[in-house]
Design a protein around this motif. Sequence first.
Motif, PDB file in Angstrom:
ATOM      1  N   GLU A   1      12.748 -20.466 -14.324  1.00 28.60           N
ATOM      2  CA  GLU A   1      13.932 -20.031 -15.079  1.00 28.60           C
ATOM      3  C   GLU A   1      13.448 -19.103 -16.199  1.00 28.60           C
ATOM      4  N   PRO A   2      13.259 -17.820 -15.908  1.00 28.92           N
ATOM      5  CA  PRO A   2      12.682 -16.918 -16.913  1.00 28.92           C
ATOM      6  C   PRO A   2      13.702 -16.394 -17.913  1.00 28.92           C
ATOM      7  N   GLY A   3      13.203 -15.982 -19.050  1.00 25.26           N
ATOM      8  CA  GLY A   3      13.953 -15.226 -20.039  1.00 25.26           C
ATOM      9  C   GLY A   3      13.120 -14.035 -20.462  1.00 25.26           C
ATOM     10  N   ILE A   4      13.748 -13.060 -21.079  1.00 23.36           N
ATOM     11  CA  ILE A   4      13.055 -11.829 -21.471  1.00 23.36           C
ATOM     12  C   ILE A   4      13.205 -11.619 -22.967  1.00 23.36           C
ATOM     13  N   ILE A   5      12.115 -11.236 -23.612  1.00 21.23           N
ATOM     14  CA  ILE A   5      12.183 -10.809 -25.004  1.00 21.23           C
ATOM     15  C   ILE A   5      11.621  -9.394 -25.110  1.00 21.23           C
ATOM     16  N   SER A   6      12.103  -8.666 -26.114  1.00 19.21           N
ATOM     17  CA  SER A   6      11.680  -7.285 -26.325  1.00 19.21           C
ATOM     18  C   SER A   6      11.877  -6.950 -27.796  1.00 19.21           C
TER      19      SER A   6
ATOM     20  N   ARG B   1      12.030  -7.564 -33.664  1.00 20.23           N
ATOM     21  CA  ARG B   1      10.690  -7.069 -33.970  1.00 20.23           C
ATOM     22  C   ARG B   1       9.685  -8.212 -33.985  1.00 20.23           C
ATOM     23  N   ASP B   2      10.121  -9.385 -34.438  1.00 23.44           N
ATOM     24  CA  ASP B   2       9.295 -10.587 -34.421  1.00 23.44           C
ATOM     25  C   ASP B   2       9.517 -11.287 -33.086  1.00 23.44           C
ATOM     26  N   ARG B   3       8.571 -11.117 -32.156  1.00 21.33           N
ATOM     27  CA  ARG B   3       8.744 -11.698 -30.822  1.00 21.33           C
ATOM     28  C   ARG B   3       8.740 -13.224 -30.863  1.00 21.33           C
ATOM     29  N   VAL B   4       8.035 -13.812 -31.816  1.00 20.29           N
ATOM     30  CA  VAL B   4       8.046 -15.272 -31.943  1.00 20.29           C
ATOM     31  C   VAL B   4       9.461 -15.753 -32.251  1.00 20.29           C
ATOM     32  N   ALA B   5      10.103 -15.117 -33.216  1.00 22.89           N
ATOM     33  CA  ALA B   5      11.484 -15.482 -33.571  1.00 22.89           C
ATOM     34  C   ALA B   5      12.425 -15.215 -32.407  1.00 22.89           C
ATOM     35  N   ALA B   6      12.218 -14.114 -31.694  1.00 21.61           N
ATOM     36  CA  ALA B   6      13.067 -13.803 -30.543  1.00 21.61           C
ATOM     37  C   ALA B   6      12.902 -14.857 -29.453  1.00 21.61           C
ATOM     38  N   GLY B   7      11.655 -15.260 -29.204  1.00 20.56           N
ATOM     39  CA  GLY B   7      11.411 -16.280 -28.192  1.00 20.56           C
ATOM     40  C   GLY B   7      12.021 -17.615 -28.566  1.00 20.56           C
TER      41      GLY B   7
ATOM     42  N   ILE C   1       8.754 -17.173 -20.424  1.00 21.01           N
ATOM     43  CA  ILE C   1       9.263 -15.979 -21.091  1.00 21.01           C
ATOM     44  C   ILE C   1       8.411 -14.779 -20.686  1.00 21.01           C
ATOM     45  N   VAL C   2       9.096 -13.692 -20.328  1.00 26.15           N
ATOM     46  CA  VAL C   2       8.437 -12.422 -20.037  1.00 26.15           C
ATOM     47  C   VAL C   2       8.716 -11.485 -21.207  1.00 26.15           C
ATOM     48  N   SER C   3       7.659 -10.991 -21.813  1.00 20.95           N
ATOM     49  CA  SER C   3       7.804 -10.080 -22.947  1.00 20.95           C
ATOM     50  C   SER C   3       7.648  -8.649 -22.475  1.00 20.95           C
ATOM     51  N   ASP C   4       8.710  -7.869 -22.641  1.00 25.19           N
ATOM     52  CA  ASP C   4       8.666  -6.439 -22.319  1.00 25.19           C
ATOM     53  C   ASP C   4       7.965  -5.728 -23.470  1.00 25.19           C
TER      54      ASP C   4
ATOM     55  N   LEU D   1       2.262 -13.552 -31.467  1.00 28.78           N
ATOM     56  CA  LEU D   1       2.755 -14.354 -30.352  1.00 28.78           C
ATOM     57  C   LEU D   1       1.612 -14.646 -29.381  1.00 28.78           C
ATOM     58  N   GLN D   2       1.259 -15.919 -29.224  1.00 30.69           N
ATOM     59  CA  GLN D   2       0.250 -16.292 -28.243  1.00 30.69           C
ATOM     60  C   GLN D   2       0.820 -16.119 -26.845  1.00 30.69           C
ATOM     61  N   ARG D   3      -0.075 -15.834 -25.908  1.00 31.35           N
ATOM     62  CA  ARG D   3       0.373 -15.542 -24.558  1.00 31.35           C
ATOM     63  C   ARG D   3      -0.496 -16.247 -23.518  1.00 31.35           C
ATOM     64  N   SER D   4       0.102 -16.535 -22.362  1.00 26.87           N
ATOM     65  CA  SER D   4      -0.613 -17.171 -21.266  1.00 26.87           C
ATOM     66  C   SER D   4      -1.228 -16.149 -20.329  1.00 26.87           C
ATOM     67  N   VAL D   5      -0.524 -15.031 -20.140  1.00 26.74           N
ATOM     68  CA  VAL D   5      -0.964 -14.001 -19.201  1.00 26.74           C
ATOM     69  C   VAL D   5      -0.646 -12.635 -19.794  1.00 26.74           C
ATOM     70  N   GLU D   6      -1.569 -11.681 -19.592  1.00 27.29           N
ATOM     71  CA  GLU D   6      -1.333 -10.289 -19.971  1.00 27.29           C
ATOM     72  C   GLU D   6      -1.435  -9.411 -18.733  1.00 27.29           C
ATOM     73  N   VAL D   7      -0.417  -8.591 -18.513  1.00 28.60           N
ATOM     74  CA  VAL D   7      -0.420  -7.597 -17.443  1.00 28.60           C
ATOM     75  C   VAL D   7      -0.268  -6.230 -18.105  1.00 28.60           C
ATOM     76  N   VAL D   8      -1.212  -5.343 -17.842  1.00 29.44           N
ATOM     77  CA  VAL D   8      -1.221  -4.029 -18.480  1.00 29.44           C
ATOM     78  C   VAL D   8      -0.817  -2.968 -17.458  1.00 29.44           C
ATOM     79  N   VAL D   9       0.048  -2.049 -17.875  1.00 20.57           N
ATOM     80  CA  VAL D   9       0.557  -1.003 -16.994  1.00 20.57           C
ATOM     81  C   VAL D   9       0.023   0.352 -17.443  1.00 20.57           C
ATOM     82  N   PHE D  10      -0.446   1.136 -16.486  1.00 17.70           N
ATOM     83  CA  PHE D  10      -0.844   2.530 -16.715  1.00 17.70           C
ATOM     84  C   PHE D  10      -0.183   3.397 -15.661  1.00 17.70           C
ATOM     85  N   ASP D  11       0.158   4.625 -16.021  1.00 16.99           N
ATOM     86  CA  ASP D  11       0.582   5.582 -15.004  1.00 16.99           C
ATOM     87  C   ASP D  11      -0.581   6.516 -14.698  1.00 16.99           C
ATOM     88  N   GLY D  12      -0.347   7.497 -13.836  1.00 18.63           N
ATOM     89  CA  GLY D  12      -1.422   8.364 -13.363  1.00 18.63           C
ATOM     90  C   GLY D  12      -2.049   9.228 -14.434  1.00 18.63           C
TER      91      GLY D  12
END
Length: 352
Positions: free
Chosen positions: A88-93, A138-144, A157-160, A168-179
Amino acid sequence: MFSSRIAQFLSLLWYRQHLSRLLWPLLPLSWFFSLIVLLRRVLYRTAFITSHRLPVPVIIVGNLTVGGNGKTPLVLWLVERLRDEGWEPGIISRGYGGTAGGTAKGVRSVGPTSPSAEVGDEPLLLARRSGVPVFVGRDRVAAGRALLTAHPACNVIVSDDGLQHYRLQRSVEVVVFDGRGAGNGHLLPVGPLREPLHRLSSAAALVWNGLPELSVARAACGVLQFSMSLGGERFLALTDQSQCCVADSLRGKRLYAMAGIGHPARFFSQLKKLGLEFEEHPFPDHHVYSMNDLAFAHDGVLLMTEKDAVKCAALALGEAWVLPVKASIQNLPDGTGLLETILEKLNGRALA
Protein backbone atom coordinates in the motif's frame (compact mmCIF):
# COMPACT_ATOMS: atom_id res chain seq x y z
CA MET A 1 12.17 35.01 -17.29
CA PHE A 2 15.72 36.32 -16.99
CA SER A 3 16.68 33.64 -14.47
CA SER A 4 15.14 30.97 -16.72
CA ARG A 5 17.29 32.11 -19.62
CA ILE A 6 20.39 31.97 -17.43
CA ALA A 7 19.49 28.44 -16.36
CA GLN A 8 19.00 27.37 -19.98
CA PHE A 9 22.33 28.92 -20.98
CA LEU A 10 24.17 27.22 -18.12
CA SER A 11 22.57 23.89 -19.00
CA LEU A 12 23.90 24.15 -22.55
CA LEU A 13 27.40 24.75 -21.19
CA TRP A 14 27.15 22.01 -18.55
CA TYR A 15 26.41 19.28 -21.07
CA ARG A 16 29.37 19.96 -23.32
CA GLN A 17 32.01 17.26 -23.27
CA HIS A 18 34.72 19.58 -21.98
CA LEU A 19 34.64 22.38 -19.44
CA SER A 20 33.76 25.63 -21.20
CA ARG A 21 36.04 28.59 -20.56
CA LEU A 22 32.94 30.63 -19.84
CA LEU A 23 32.52 28.58 -16.66
CA TRP A 24 36.07 29.01 -15.35
CA PRO A 25 35.20 32.06 -13.20
CA LEU A 26 32.67 29.89 -11.34
CA LEU A 27 35.21 27.25 -10.31
CA PRO A 28 35.81 28.72 -6.80
CA LEU A 29 32.07 28.57 -6.17
CA SER A 30 32.01 24.94 -7.30
CA TRP A 31 34.88 24.06 -4.95
CA PHE A 32 33.07 25.76 -2.08
CA PHE A 33 29.85 23.92 -2.95
CA SER A 34 31.76 20.63 -3.02
CA LEU A 35 33.09 21.34 0.48
CA ILE A 36 29.59 22.10 1.76
CA VAL A 37 28.23 18.88 0.21
CA LEU A 38 31.00 16.82 1.84
CA LEU A 39 30.62 18.49 5.23
CA ARG A 40 26.84 18.11 5.22
CA ARG A 41 27.05 14.39 4.39
CA VAL A 42 29.66 13.79 7.11
CA LEU A 43 27.53 15.59 9.70
CA TYR A 44 24.54 13.40 8.91
CA ARG A 45 26.57 10.18 8.76
CA THR A 46 28.10 10.89 12.16
CA ALA A 47 24.67 11.83 13.60
CA PHE A 48 25.93 15.32 14.45
CA ILE A 49 22.81 16.45 12.57
CA THR A 50 19.78 14.32 13.37
CA SER A 51 18.03 12.30 10.70
CA HIS A 52 14.63 10.67 11.18
CA ARG A 53 13.27 7.26 10.35
CA LEU A 54 9.60 6.83 9.44
CA PRO A 55 7.74 3.75 10.71
CA VAL A 56 7.51 2.34 7.16
CA PRO A 57 10.21 1.72 4.53
CA VAL A 58 11.16 4.68 2.32
CA ILE A 59 12.26 4.31 -1.30
CA ILE A 60 14.05 7.34 -2.75
CA VAL A 61 13.84 7.87 -6.52
CA GLY A 62 16.27 10.69 -7.16
CA ASN A 63 19.15 11.97 -9.22
CA LEU A 64 22.59 13.51 -8.91
CA THR A 65 21.98 16.22 -11.49
CA VAL A 66 19.70 19.24 -11.49
CA GLY A 67 16.68 19.14 -13.75
CA GLY A 68 14.39 16.31 -14.73
CA ASN A 69 15.52 13.06 -16.28
CA GLY A 70 12.56 10.70 -15.97
CA LYS A 71 11.94 10.30 -12.23
CA THR A 72 8.18 10.84 -12.41
CA PRO A 73 7.42 8.01 -14.89
CA LEU A 74 9.68 5.74 -12.84
CA VAL A 75 7.82 6.61 -9.62
CA LEU A 76 4.52 5.76 -11.35
CA TRP A 77 5.96 2.45 -12.60
CA LEU A 78 7.26 1.58 -9.13
CA VAL A 79 4.01 2.44 -7.35
CA GLU A 80 2.03 0.30 -9.80
CA ARG A 81 4.37 -2.66 -9.34
CA LEU A 82 4.33 -2.35 -5.54
CA ARG A 83 0.53 -2.40 -5.56
CA ASP A 84 0.63 -5.53 -7.74
CA GLU A 85 2.77 -7.15 -5.03
CA GLY A 86 0.25 -6.32 -2.31
CA TRP A 87 1.90 -3.20 -0.87
CA GLU A 88 0.00 0.00 0.00
CA PRO A 89 2.34 2.77 -1.21
CA GLY A 90 2.15 6.52 -0.76
CA ILE A 91 4.15 9.25 -2.47
CA ILE A 92 5.90 12.28 -1.03
CA SER A 93 7.54 15.12 -2.95
CA ARG A 94 8.88 18.58 -2.30
CA GLY A 95 6.29 20.06 -4.63
CA TYR A 96 8.79 22.10 -6.59
CA GLY A 97 7.18 25.08 -8.30
CA GLY A 98 4.22 25.11 -5.92
CA THR A 99 3.60 27.39 -2.96
CA ALA A 100 2.43 24.69 -0.53
CA GLY A 101 5.88 23.22 0.00
CA GLY A 102 7.72 26.51 -0.15
CA THR A 103 8.02 26.97 3.61
CA ALA A 104 9.79 24.74 6.08
CA LYS A 105 6.50 23.56 7.66
CA GLY A 106 4.31 23.70 4.56
CA VAL A 107 2.78 20.25 4.03
CA ARG A 108 -0.43 19.37 2.23
CA SER A 109 -2.12 16.51 0.47
CA VAL A 110 -2.46 16.50 -3.31
CA GLY A 111 -5.61 15.44 -5.09
CA PRO A 112 -6.52 15.21 -8.78
CA THR A 113 -8.09 18.69 -8.66
CA SER A 114 -5.42 20.45 -6.58
CA PRO A 115 -4.08 23.70 -8.11
CA SER A 116 -0.70 23.06 -9.72
CA ALA A 117 0.41 26.55 -8.63
CA GLU A 118 0.09 25.38 -5.02
CA VAL A 119 1.26 21.76 -5.11
CA GLY A 120 3.59 21.70 -8.14
CA ASP A 121 3.18 20.14 -11.57
CA GLU A 122 4.83 16.77 -10.92
CA PRO A 123 2.94 15.98 -7.67
CA LEU A 124 -0.35 16.84 -9.37
CA LEU A 125 0.51 14.50 -12.24
CA LEU A 126 1.45 11.78 -9.73
CA ALA A 127 -1.85 12.21 -7.88
CA ARG A 128 -3.85 11.94 -11.10
CA ARG A 129 -2.00 8.93 -12.46
CA SER A 130 -1.03 6.85 -9.42
CA GLY A 131 -4.26 6.46 -7.47
CA VAL A 132 -2.32 6.53 -4.18
CA PRO A 133 -1.98 9.23 -1.50
CA VAL A 134 0.40 12.06 -2.44
CA PHE A 135 1.73 14.65 0.02
CA VAL A 136 4.09 17.55 -0.66
CA GLY A 137 6.38 19.55 1.58
CA ARG A 138 9.93 20.83 1.64
CA ASP A 139 10.42 18.79 4.82
CA ARG A 140 9.99 15.23 3.55
CA VAL A 141 9.92 13.88 7.12
CA ALA A 142 6.90 16.06 7.93
CA ALA A 143 5.29 15.15 4.61
CA GLY A 144 5.78 11.45 5.29
CA ARG A 145 4.37 11.70 8.80
CA ALA A 146 1.34 13.64 7.57
CA LEU A 147 0.70 11.04 4.87
CA LEU A 148 0.89 8.17 7.37
CA THR A 149 -1.43 9.96 9.80
CA ALA A 150 -4.02 10.53 7.07
CA HIS A 151 -3.54 7.06 5.51
CA PRO A 152 -2.51 4.58 8.23
CA ALA A 153 -2.85 1.62 5.83
CA CYS A 154 0.16 2.91 3.84
CA ASN A 155 3.11 0.56 4.45
CA VAL A 156 5.76 1.95 2.09
CA ILE A 157 6.59 5.48 0.94
CA VAL A 158 8.11 6.41 -2.42
CA SER A 159 9.86 9.77 -2.42
CA ASP A 160 9.88 11.58 -5.76
CA ASP A 161 13.36 13.14 -5.54
CA GLY A 162 14.96 13.73 -2.15
CA LEU A 163 18.24 11.89 -2.70
CA GLN A 164 20.04 14.78 -0.97
CA HIS A 165 17.39 15.20 1.75
CA TYR A 166 19.43 13.35 4.38
CA ARG A 167 17.11 14.39 7.18
CA LEU A 168 14.88 11.56 5.96
CA GLN A 169 16.36 8.09 6.45
CA ARG A 170 15.76 5.70 3.60
CA SER A 171 15.66 1.95 2.97
CA VAL A 172 16.45 2.02 -0.74
CA GLU A 173 17.91 4.58 -3.16
CA VAL A 174 17.29 4.41 -6.91
CA VAL A 175 19.18 6.96 -9.00
CA VAL A 176 18.01 8.05 -12.47
CA PHE A 177 20.22 9.38 -15.28
CA ASP A 178 19.35 10.20 -18.86
CA GLY A 179 21.68 9.88 -21.85
CA ARG A 180 23.32 13.24 -21.11
CA GLY A 181 25.00 11.64 -18.12
CA ALA A 182 26.91 13.95 -15.81
CA GLY A 183 27.76 16.51 -18.50
CA ASN A 184 31.19 17.98 -17.84
CA GLY A 185 31.38 16.08 -14.54
CA HIS A 186 31.60 19.14 -12.29
CA LEU A 187 29.46 20.15 -9.33
CA LEU A 188 27.21 23.20 -9.34
CA PRO A 189 27.44 25.89 -10.57
CA VAL A 190 30.20 24.80 -13.00
CA GLY A 191 28.42 21.56 -13.86
CA PRO A 192 25.04 19.90 -13.34
CA LEU A 193 26.02 17.64 -10.43
CA ARG A 194 24.47 18.06 -6.97
CA GLU A 195 26.92 15.50 -5.53
CA PRO A 196 30.05 13.74 -6.82
CA LEU A 197 29.62 10.62 -8.93
CA HIS A 198 31.11 8.37 -6.24
CA ARG A 199 27.84 8.99 -4.36
CA LEU A 200 26.36 6.32 -6.67
CA SER A 201 28.12 3.58 -4.70
CA SER A 202 25.46 3.71 -1.97
CA ALA A 203 22.50 3.32 -4.36
CA ALA A 204 20.67 0.04 -4.81
CA ALA A 205 20.20 0.65 -8.54
CA LEU A 206 20.90 3.06 -11.36
CA VAL A 207 18.19 3.48 -14.00
CA TRP A 208 19.10 4.81 -17.45
CA ASN A 209 16.44 6.80 -19.27
CA GLY A 210 18.24 6.54 -22.60
CA LEU A 211 21.61 5.17 -23.60
CA PRO A 212 24.18 4.81 -20.78
CA GLU A 213 26.88 7.46 -20.61
CA LEU A 214 30.39 6.04 -20.11
CA SER A 215 31.71 8.19 -17.24
CA VAL A 216 28.61 7.63 -15.09
CA ALA A 217 28.43 3.91 -15.96
CA ARG A 218 32.05 3.51 -14.85
CA ALA A 219 31.45 5.41 -11.61
CA ALA A 220 28.56 3.04 -10.88
CA CYS A 221 30.40 -0.13 -11.88
CA GLY A 222 29.40 -1.91 -8.64
CA VAL A 223 25.74 -0.87 -8.87
CA LEU A 224 23.02 -2.75 -10.74
CA GLN A 225 22.13 -0.72 -13.85
CA PHE A 226 18.75 -0.98 -15.57
CA SER A 227 17.40 0.49 -18.81
CA MET A 228 14.12 2.41 -18.91
CA SER A 229 12.15 3.40 -21.97
CA LEU A 230 9.17 5.73 -22.14
CA GLY A 231 6.43 4.86 -24.58
CA GLY A 232 3.18 6.48 -25.64
CA GLU A 233 1.20 6.51 -28.89
CA ARG A 234 -2.27 7.76 -27.97
CA PHE A 235 -2.93 11.49 -27.55
CA LEU A 236 -5.60 12.83 -25.20
CA ALA A 237 -7.45 16.11 -25.69
CA LEU A 238 -6.22 18.78 -23.26
CA THR A 239 -9.69 19.89 -22.16
CA ASP A 240 -11.53 16.56 -22.43
CA GLN A 241 -9.39 13.50 -21.86
CA SER A 242 -12.23 11.19 -22.86
CA GLN A 243 -11.30 12.20 -26.42
CA CYS A 244 -8.23 10.61 -27.94
CA CYS A 245 -6.43 10.34 -31.26
CA VAL A 246 -3.33 8.75 -32.78
CA ALA A 247 -0.48 10.27 -34.75
CA ASP A 248 -2.05 9.40 -38.12
CA SER A 249 -4.95 11.80 -37.48
CA LEU A 250 -2.50 14.66 -36.80
CA ARG A 251 -0.41 14.33 -39.95
CA GLY A 252 -0.88 17.08 -42.48
CA LYS A 253 -1.81 19.64 -39.82
CA ARG A 254 0.36 22.54 -38.68
CA LEU A 255 1.81 21.17 -35.46
CA TYR A 256 3.58 22.96 -32.64
CA ALA A 257 5.28 20.92 -29.92
CA MET A 258 6.03 22.47 -26.52
CA ALA A 259 7.88 20.96 -23.58
CA GLY A 260 8.76 22.48 -20.21
CA ILE A 261 10.63 19.46 -18.83
CA GLY A 262 14.23 18.83 -17.82
CA HIS A 263 15.24 17.72 -21.32
CA PRO A 264 12.67 18.89 -23.92
CA ALA A 265 14.55 17.17 -26.75
CA ARG A 266 13.42 13.85 -25.31
CA PHE A 267 9.75 14.71 -25.92
CA PHE A 268 10.47 16.05 -29.40
CA SER A 269 12.35 12.87 -30.26
CA GLN A 270 9.38 10.80 -29.17
CA LEU A 271 7.06 12.76 -31.47
CA LYS A 272 9.46 12.26 -34.37
CA LYS A 273 9.42 8.51 -33.75
CA LEU A 274 5.65 8.70 -34.26
CA GLY A 275 6.31 10.17 -37.70
CA LEU A 276 5.14 13.72 -36.91
CA GLU A 277 6.58 16.94 -38.30
CA PHE A 278 6.29 19.99 -36.05
CA GLU A 279 7.82 23.23 -34.88
CA GLU A 280 9.73 22.87 -31.59
CA HIS A 281 9.17 25.18 -28.62
CA PRO A 282 11.24 24.23 -25.56
CA PHE A 283 10.61 25.93 -22.21
CA PRO A 284 12.47 25.80 -18.88
CA ASP A 285 11.63 22.96 -16.51
CA HIS A 286 8.55 23.75 -14.34
CA HIS A 287 7.75 26.81 -16.46
CA VAL A 288 4.50 28.58 -15.51
CA TYR A 289 2.67 29.26 -18.78
CA SER A 290 0.64 32.25 -19.88
CA MET A 291 -1.35 32.80 -23.05
CA ASN A 292 1.47 34.97 -24.40
CA ASP A 293 3.90 32.05 -24.10
CA LEU A 294 1.74 29.96 -26.42
CA ALA A 295 0.59 32.63 -28.88
CA PHE A 296 2.72 30.98 -31.59
CA ALA A 297 0.17 28.15 -31.85
CA HIS A 298 -2.83 30.29 -32.83
CA ASP A 299 -2.93 28.86 -36.37
CA GLY A 300 -2.26 25.20 -35.61
CA VAL A 301 -2.40 22.29 -33.23
CA LEU A 302 -0.47 22.23 -29.94
CA LEU A 303 1.21 19.06 -28.66
CA MET A 304 2.48 18.84 -25.08
CA THR A 305 3.61 16.57 -22.26
CA GLU A 306 1.40 15.54 -19.35
CA LYS A 307 3.54 17.63 -17.04
CA ASP A 308 2.79 20.73 -19.12
CA ALA A 309 -0.87 19.81 -19.45
CA VAL A 310 -1.61 20.15 -15.73
CA LYS A 311 -0.60 23.83 -15.99
CA CYS A 312 -2.20 24.58 -19.36
CA ALA A 313 -5.66 23.05 -18.95
CA ALA A 314 -7.09 26.32 -17.60
CA LEU A 315 -5.76 28.39 -20.52
CA ALA A 316 -8.08 29.19 -23.40
CA LEU A 317 -6.12 27.34 -26.06
CA GLY A 318 -7.27 26.06 -29.41
CA GLU A 319 -6.83 22.43 -30.46
CA ALA A 320 -4.31 20.89 -28.05
CA TRP A 321 -3.30 17.29 -27.42
CA VAL A 322 -1.39 15.63 -24.60
CA LEU A 323 0.88 12.59 -24.99
CA PRO A 324 0.90 10.43 -21.83
CA VAL A 325 3.92 8.15 -21.47
CA LYS A 326 4.49 4.97 -19.51
CA ALA A 327 7.80 3.61 -18.28
CA SER A 328 9.08 0.16 -19.14
CA ILE A 329 12.07 -1.29 -17.26
CA GLN A 330 14.19 -4.04 -18.78
CA ASN A 331 15.50 -6.86 -16.63
CA LEU A 332 19.23 -7.52 -16.46
CA PRO A 333 20.67 -10.29 -18.70
CA ASP A 334 20.53 -12.73 -15.76
CA GLY A 335 16.81 -12.01 -15.30
CA THR A 336 17.15 -9.76 -12.26
CA GLY A 337 14.46 -7.09 -12.22
CA LEU A 338 14.40 -3.65 -10.64
CA LEU A 339 11.39 -4.43 -8.46
CA GLU A 340 13.06 -7.63 -7.26
CA THR A 341 16.18 -5.63 -6.37
CA ILE A 342 14.15 -3.11 -4.39
CA LEU A 343 12.10 -5.75 -2.55
CA GLU A 344 15.25 -7.62 -1.57
CA LYS A 345 16.49 -4.43 0.05
CA LEU A 346 13.16 -3.85 1.78
CA ASN A 347 13.11 -7.39 3.10
CA GLY A 348 16.67 -7.10 4.38
CA ARG A 349 18.22 -9.71 2.11
CA ALA A 350 21.62 -9.20 0.52
CA LEU A 351 21.61 -8.23 -3.13
CA ALA A 352 23.02 -10.77 -5.55
